[in-house]
Design an enzyme around this catalytic site. Structure first.
Site, PDB file in Angstrom:
ATOM      1  N   ASN A   1      40.472 -53.462  -9.086  1.00 54.38           N
ATOM      2  CA  ASN A   1      41.864 -53.481  -8.326  1.00 54.38           C
ATOM      3  C   ASN A   1      42.280 -51.554  -8.905  1.00 54.38           C
ATOM      4  O   ASN A   1      41.213 -50.486  -8.812  1.00 54.38           O
ATOM      5  CB  ASN A   1      42.752 -54.272  -9.347  1.00 54.38           C
TER       6      ASN A   1
ATOM      7  N   HIS B   1      44.184 -49.407 -10.091  1.00 57.20           N
ATOM      8  CA  HIS B   1      43.553 -48.552 -11.456  1.00 57.20           C
ATOM      9  C   HIS B   1      41.814 -48.330 -11.420  1.00 57.20           C
ATOM     10  O   HIS B   1      42.247 -46.708 -11.299  1.00 57.20           O
ATOM     11  CB  HIS B   1      44.003 -49.036 -12.584  1.00 57.20           C
ATOM     12  N   CYS B   2      41.034 -48.813 -10.742  1.00 50.34           N
ATOM     13  CA  CYS B   2      40.116 -48.120 -10.413  1.00 50.34           C
ATOM     14  C   CYS B   2      39.762 -47.859  -9.387  1.00 50.34           C
ATOM     15  O   CYS B   2      38.962 -46.100  -9.610  1.00 50.34           O
ATOM     16  CB  CYS B   2      39.052 -50.158 -10.903  1.00 50.34           C
ATOM     17  N   ILE B   3      40.483 -47.513  -8.884  1.00 52.73           N
ATOM     18  CA  ILE B   3      40.105 -47.206  -7.560  1.00 52.73           C
ATOM     19  C   ILE B   3      41.578 -45.123  -7.031  1.00 52.73           C
ATOM     20  O   ILE B   3      40.880 -45.198  -6.432  1.00 52.73           O
ATOM     21  CB  ILE B   3      40.575 -47.449  -5.928  1.00 52.73           C
TER      22      ILE B   3
END
Ligand code: KQY
Length: 368
Positions: free
Chosen positions: A354, A356-358
Site C-alpha cells: 500500500n 507506504h510501500c510505494i
C-alpha cells in the site's frame, strides 16, 4: 558516484524519523502485467492519486520506464511532480529505493540495501530483480548523495520503522527469514542495523500481518507515530488469523523499552475487511512462472497502518470499507498537526502492498 566503505554511524549519520522534514518523496510508476491487473492501468490511476495527494504537501519524483514515460508524464502533470525515466522491475520504492541518512552538518547520504525481491528463489515474488536492485544507486546518483552499499545484508525499507532517536521496530518473520540473510543471526543483523542507521535498540515483533506477501513487513502492521508511541493493526476477533499475531505483538510492545528507556504507548488501529480480490480482478493479472499467483480465496493483507507521513500531512489508504471513517479519525487524533488525506488503496493492495510501500521519503538536510 561515491560509494563509501565506511558505515553511516561511523561517519556521524542516522536515519531520521518519517515525521522529520522531507525535501521530496519518490515513487515508481506501476506497469508489470504479472503484478498489476489490466496492464497496470487501474494501478496507474491509483498511484497518480497518491502522487497528487502528496504533491499538495511536498515535491514528488516519479520514476518511469521509457515505454510508459509519455503516459506517466501526461497523467502526472502537476507543478510539484517531476517525472524521470528510470528502468525498474516493479514499483515498490520503499523496498528498492535508498534509506536516506542525515548528519548534523547538512549532508544527506543513502543506504543501498541488497535486494532479492522479497525472498529470491525461495519464496520471492518475481524471478529477475536486477533492475530493482539498481534503483537505490540510480536515485542516489541523481541526487548527488554518497552511497553505502550492503552487499552482505538483504533488507527492504518496508521491513523497518525507526523513531529517529535510536530505536527500530521490525519483525522476526521477515528479517530472520532464511530467504533473506541465512548467513546472519539476530545479533549480527542488529549490529548491521546499528551501524547503518545509528540504532541502539531493536524491537522484534514475532510476525507481521497474516498473508503479507513480503513475509511480514512491519510497515503493514505497526509504525511509530512519535517517539515512545506506536500504532498497531488490531483485531478483537479471536477467529481472525491476525488475532494471535496482534496478541503476540502487543505482548512484545508492552514489555519493550526503547533506546531512551521509555515504555511504549500502543495505539490500536482496526484492520479493514476481511478483504479478497474478486474473480475479475484476479483474471486481469498475467500468469508468469516465478511471479505471485492471484486467487480470490487468498485474504489480502489490507491495513490502514500502511500510510505515509509527509510535511504537514498523512496520506493513508481507504478501502471503501465501513472502518475507513474510524481509521481516518484515529489518524487525525494521533496527528493533530497534520491533515489526514485518505486515498483509495484497493488497487495498490491488489498488487501486494500500500501507500507506504510505494513511497520513499528523502529527508531535508539538517544543520544543528
Ligand atoms: O509491500 C511491499 N513493501 C512490497 C510488496 C511487493 C508485492 C509484489 N507483488
Amino acid at each position: 558516484m561515491t560509494t563509501l566503505t565506511t558505515t553511516p554511524r561511523a561517519d556521524g549519520f542516522r536515519m531520521p524519523a518519517e515525521w522529520e522534514r522531507h525535501d521530496q518523496t519518490w515513487m515508481v510508476w506501476p506497469q508489470r502485467p504479472d503484478n498489476w491487473r489490466l496492464g497496470g492501468k487501474p494501478a496507474q490511476a491509483a498511484f497518480s492519486a497518491v502522487a497528487r495527494a502528496i504533491a499538495e504537501f511536498e515535491p514528488v519524483t516519479v520514476c518511469v520506464s521509457a515505454e510508459q514515460y509519455e503516459n506517466a508524464y501526461e497523467r502526472l502533470s502537476h507543478a510539484n511532480i517531476r517525472v524521470l525515466e528510470i528502468t525498474t522491475d516493479d514499483a515498490w520504492v520503499r523496498d528498492t529505493g535508498p534509506t536516506f541518512v542525515i548528519n548534523n552538518g547538512g549532508e544527506v547520504r543513502g543506504v543501498d540495501w541488497a535486494f532479492n525481491a522479497w525472498g529470491g528463489l525461495n519464496g520471492g515474488l518475481y524471478a529477475n530483480w536486477v533492475r530493482d536492485d539498481q534503483v537505490a544507486r540510480k536515485i542516489l546518483q541523481i541526487e548527488g548523495c554518497a552511497r553505502y552499499r550492503t552487499d552482505a545484508l538483504i533488507l527492504e525499507g518496508g521491513s523497518i520503522h525507526v523513531d529517529g532517536e535510536g530505536t527500530l521496530i521490525t519483525t522476526e518473520e521477515c528479517l530472520l527469514n532464511p530467504n533473506r540473510n541465512p548467513h546472519l543471526n539476530r545479533e549480527q543483523i542488529e549490529q548491521s542495523l546499528a551501524e547503518h542507521l545509528a540504532i541502539d535498540t531493536v524491537i522484534w515483533l514475532p510476525h507481521g500481518l497474516f498473508n503479507d506477501e513480503t513475509d511480514g513487513h512491519v510497515d503493514n502492521f505497526c509504525c511509530y507515530v512519535r517517539p515512545g508511541e506506536v500504532l498497531l493493526a488490531w483485531t478483537d476477533d479471536a477467529g481472525d488469523p491476525n488475532y494471535p499475531r496482534c496478541q503476540a505483538a502487543m505482548a512484545v510492545l508492552e514489555n519493550a523499552r526503547d533506546a531512551k528507556g521509555r515504555q511504549l504507548i500502543v495505539h490500536k488501529m482496526p484492520i479493514p475487511g476481511p478483504l479478497h480480490a474478486s474473480d475479475e480482478e484476479c483474471a486481469g493479472v498475467d500468469l508468469v512462472a516465478g511471479s505471485q499467483a492471484r486467487d480470490p480465496s487468498i485474504r489480502l493483507a489490507g491495513s490502514y497502518v500502511n500510510f505515509l507521513i509527509v510535511n504537514g500531512g498523512i496520506i493513508a489508504p481507504s478501502f471503501d470499507d465501513p472502518k475507513d471513517a474510524e481509521a481516518q479519525a484515529i489518524l487525525q487524533r494521533l496527528f493533530p498537526e497534520h491533515r489526514v488525506v485518505m486515498v483509495p488503496g484497493r488497487e495498490i493492495l491488489l498488487g501486494g502492498g500500500n501507500i507506504h510501500c510505494i513511497t520513499q521519503q528523502q529527508p531535508t538536510p539538517q544543520n544543528r
